[in-house]
Design a protein around this motif. Structure first.
Motif, PDB file in Angstrom:
ATOM      1  N   GLU A  40       3.316   6.883  -1.525  1.00 15.85           N
ATOM      2  CA  GLU A  40       2.218   6.413  -0.688  1.00 15.85           C
ATOM      3  C   GLU A  40       2.694   5.217   0.131  1.00 15.85           C
ATOM      4  OE1 GLU A  40      -1.462   5.569  -2.611  1.00 15.85           O
ATOM      5  OE2 GLU A  40      -1.761   7.633  -3.308  1.00 15.85           O
ATOM      6  N   CYS A  41       2.031   4.962   1.240  1.00 19.16           N
ATOM      7  CA  CYS A  41       2.313   3.765   2.019  1.00 19.16           C
ATOM      8  C   CYS A  41       1.951   2.542   1.179  1.00 19.16           C
ATOM      9  CB  CYS A  41       1.521   3.786   3.323  1.00 19.16           C
ATOM     10  SG  CYS A  41       2.063   5.099   4.461  1.00 19.16           S
ATOM     11  N   ASN A  42       2.654   1.439   1.405  1.00 16.50           N
ATOM     12  CA  ASN A  42       2.455   0.270   0.555  1.00 16.50           C
ATOM     13  C   ASN A  42       2.100  -0.976   1.352  1.00 16.50           C
ATOM     14  OD1 ASN A  42       5.006  -1.115   1.324  1.00 16.50           O
ATOM     15  ND2 ASN A  42       5.946   0.663   0.348  1.00 16.50           N
ATOM     16  N   ILE A  52       7.336  -5.689  -5.739  1.00 12.90           N
ATOM     17  CA  ILE A  52       7.418  -4.858  -4.537  1.00 12.90           C
ATOM     18  C   ILE A  52       8.885  -4.737  -4.123  1.00 12.90           C
ATOM     19  CG2 ILE A  52       6.722  -4.626  -2.126  1.00 12.90           C
ATOM     20  CD1 ILE A  52       4.264  -6.347  -2.833  1.00 12.90           C
ATOM     21  N   ARG A 108      -2.959   6.545   1.549  1.00 20.47           N
ATOM     22  CA  ARG A 108      -3.267   5.486   0.580  1.00 20.47           C
ATOM     23  C   ARG A 108      -4.456   5.958  -0.254  1.00 20.47           C
ATOM     24  NH1 ARG A 108      -1.201   0.283   2.271  1.00 20.47           N
ATOM     25  NH2 ARG A 108      -0.269   0.344   4.352  1.00 20.47           N
ATOM     26  N   ILE A 125       4.384   3.796  -5.131  1.00 18.24           N
ATOM     27  CA  ILE A 125       3.761   3.051  -4.039  1.00 18.24           C
ATOM     28  C   ILE A 125       4.623   1.861  -3.630  1.00 18.24           C
ATOM     29  CG2 ILE A 125       1.687   1.845  -3.264  1.00 18.24           C
ATOM     30  CD1 ILE A 125       0.131   3.445  -5.383  1.00 18.24           C
ATOM     31  N   HIS A 126       4.827   0.927  -4.545  1.00 19.74           N
ATOM     32  CA  HIS A 126       5.567  -0.290  -4.228  1.00 19.74           C
ATOM     33  C   HIS A 126       7.000  -0.283  -4.759  1.00 19.74           C
ATOM     34  CE1 HIS A 126       1.828  -1.870  -2.786  1.00 19.74           C
ATOM     35  NE2 HIS A 126       1.277  -1.826  -3.983  1.00 19.74           N
ATOM     36  N   GLN A 186      -3.688   3.959  -4.727  1.00 21.08           N
ATOM     37  CA  GLN A 186      -3.766   2.496  -4.684  1.00 21.08           C
ATOM     38  C   GLN A 186      -5.175   1.971  -4.447  1.00 21.08           C
ATOM     39  OE1 GLN A 186      -2.013   1.169  -0.538  1.00 21.08           O
ATOM     40  NE2 GLN A 186      -1.130   3.119  -1.150  1.00 21.08           N
ATOM     41  N   CYS A 214       7.588   6.949   4.660  1.00 19.59           N
ATOM     42  CA  CYS A 214       6.932   7.154   3.366  1.00 19.59           C
ATOM     43  C   CYS A 214       6.599   8.619   3.122  1.00 19.59           C
ATOM     44  CB  CYS A 214       5.646   6.325   3.289  1.00 19.59           C
ATOM     45  SG  CYS A 214       5.892   4.548   3.411  1.00 19.59           S
ATOM     46  N   GLY A 225       8.462  -1.113   3.879  1.00 19.25           N
ATOM     47  CA  GLY A 225       7.321  -0.395   4.438  1.00 19.25           C
ATOM     48  C   GLY A 225       7.695   0.419   5.664  1.00 19.25           C
TER      49      GLY A 225
END
Length: 293
Positions: free
Chosen positions: A101-103, A55, A115, A221-222, A118, A74, A59
């Protein structure tokens, strides 16, 4: 779209090819495919510069139920999804803007609409034998246009290892390696090589089509390692085989013409295409840069 697909043929005793690692089980029709290690996400392979599991993105600070482009870090390029469907203004289904995407580091909750990938597999799919194309993947339910279907996940390789593996292949072997090349502002080129042959997910069973019903989008994502997400390019009926264009284009006439012209003079590893579409180019796409000159 309504209705369900029913198949009376025998299903194997192993009811889930994904071994419980996906939100939905994926049955196999008939005999079991060759063994491989299942992974729902990319894993680091030989020569990988970055660990896809690490990661590295900060965020967002959103605490609302829905992250909004004006306030969410994001979403620098606008909203990605509308009712879980990818927003795409380009009719040829080639996605131009980056998708983030939000993580796990984000302050928004798991119900945030940004999201989707994921969350993993949410559809009822089935692996089956197609005949000339070997194994294939089909949907057992109707899917609306723009829905996320699955990832193409496997080992993330370095360029040299990707070349080495491809050059070891025999003409009769299937090539699972995908080379993604992204051009960023300032001339930066980012290459990602994914190989799900030995370690991969159900995306490895997707066949090529010159008139596909899926298209691929790199989603982050991450970290900067993209996840190769496949979305429906149109409404897909229950029982339909799922496919995408291995070249990374979608109904691109100029590419189709080029492939047809070079079909007879292509690399010896080039394989016949059996997609059966009216615009079939005759041969599967291949990446000449991964072969010796």
């Amino acid at each position: 779209m309504d209705g369900a697909y029913h198949c009376n043929e025998h299903l194997t005793g192993a009811s889930d090819l994904c071994q419980g690692l996906e939100a939905q089980p994926v049955p196999v029709l008939g005999k079991q495919p060759p063994l491989f290690q299942y992974t729902p996400e990319n894993v680091a392979g030989v020569g990988a510069d970055l660990d896809p599991m690490e990661i590295s993105f900060p965020g967002c600070d959103c605490r609302a139920t829905v992250c909004l482009p004006d306030s969410c870090t994001c979403l620098p390029h606008g909203t990605n999804y509308n009712e879980l469907r990818l927003i795409n203004e380009k009719s040829e289904m080639r996605y131009a803007r980056p998708i983030f995407e939000c993580n796990i580091m984000c302050k928004c909750g798991d119900t945030c609409p940004n999201r989707v990938v994921q969350q993993g597999l949410q559809l009822q799919l089935q692996v089956f034998q197609t005949g000339q194309k070997g194994w294939g993947l089909r949907t057992l339910e109707c899917i609306c246009k723009g829905q996320f279907v699955c990832e193409y996940a496997g080992e993330i390789l370095g360029f040299r290892e990707a070349c080495r593996r491809i050059q070891l292949q025999k003409p009769c072997d299937s090539n699972y390696i995908i080379a993604l090349r992204e051009h960023f502002h300032g001339g930066q080129l980012l290459e990602t090589f994914v190989d799900p042959m030995h370690v991969g997910n159900i995306g490895r069973f997707l066949n090529h089509s010159c008139e596909p019903n899926l298209f691929m989008v790199p989603v982050r994502i991450h970290s900067m390692v993209p996840r190769l997400a496949l979305y429906t390019a149109r409404d897909v009926a229950a029982g339909e085989e799922l496919s995408y264009d291995y070249s990374g284009v979608f109904h691109n006439p100029s590419t189709a013409g080029k492939d047809s012209e070079n079909a007879e003079g292509g690399h010896e590893q080039r394989k016949r295409c059996y997609c059966g579409s009216s615009s079939c180019r005759g041969f599967l796409p291949y990446d000449a840069s991964l072969y010796p000159a």
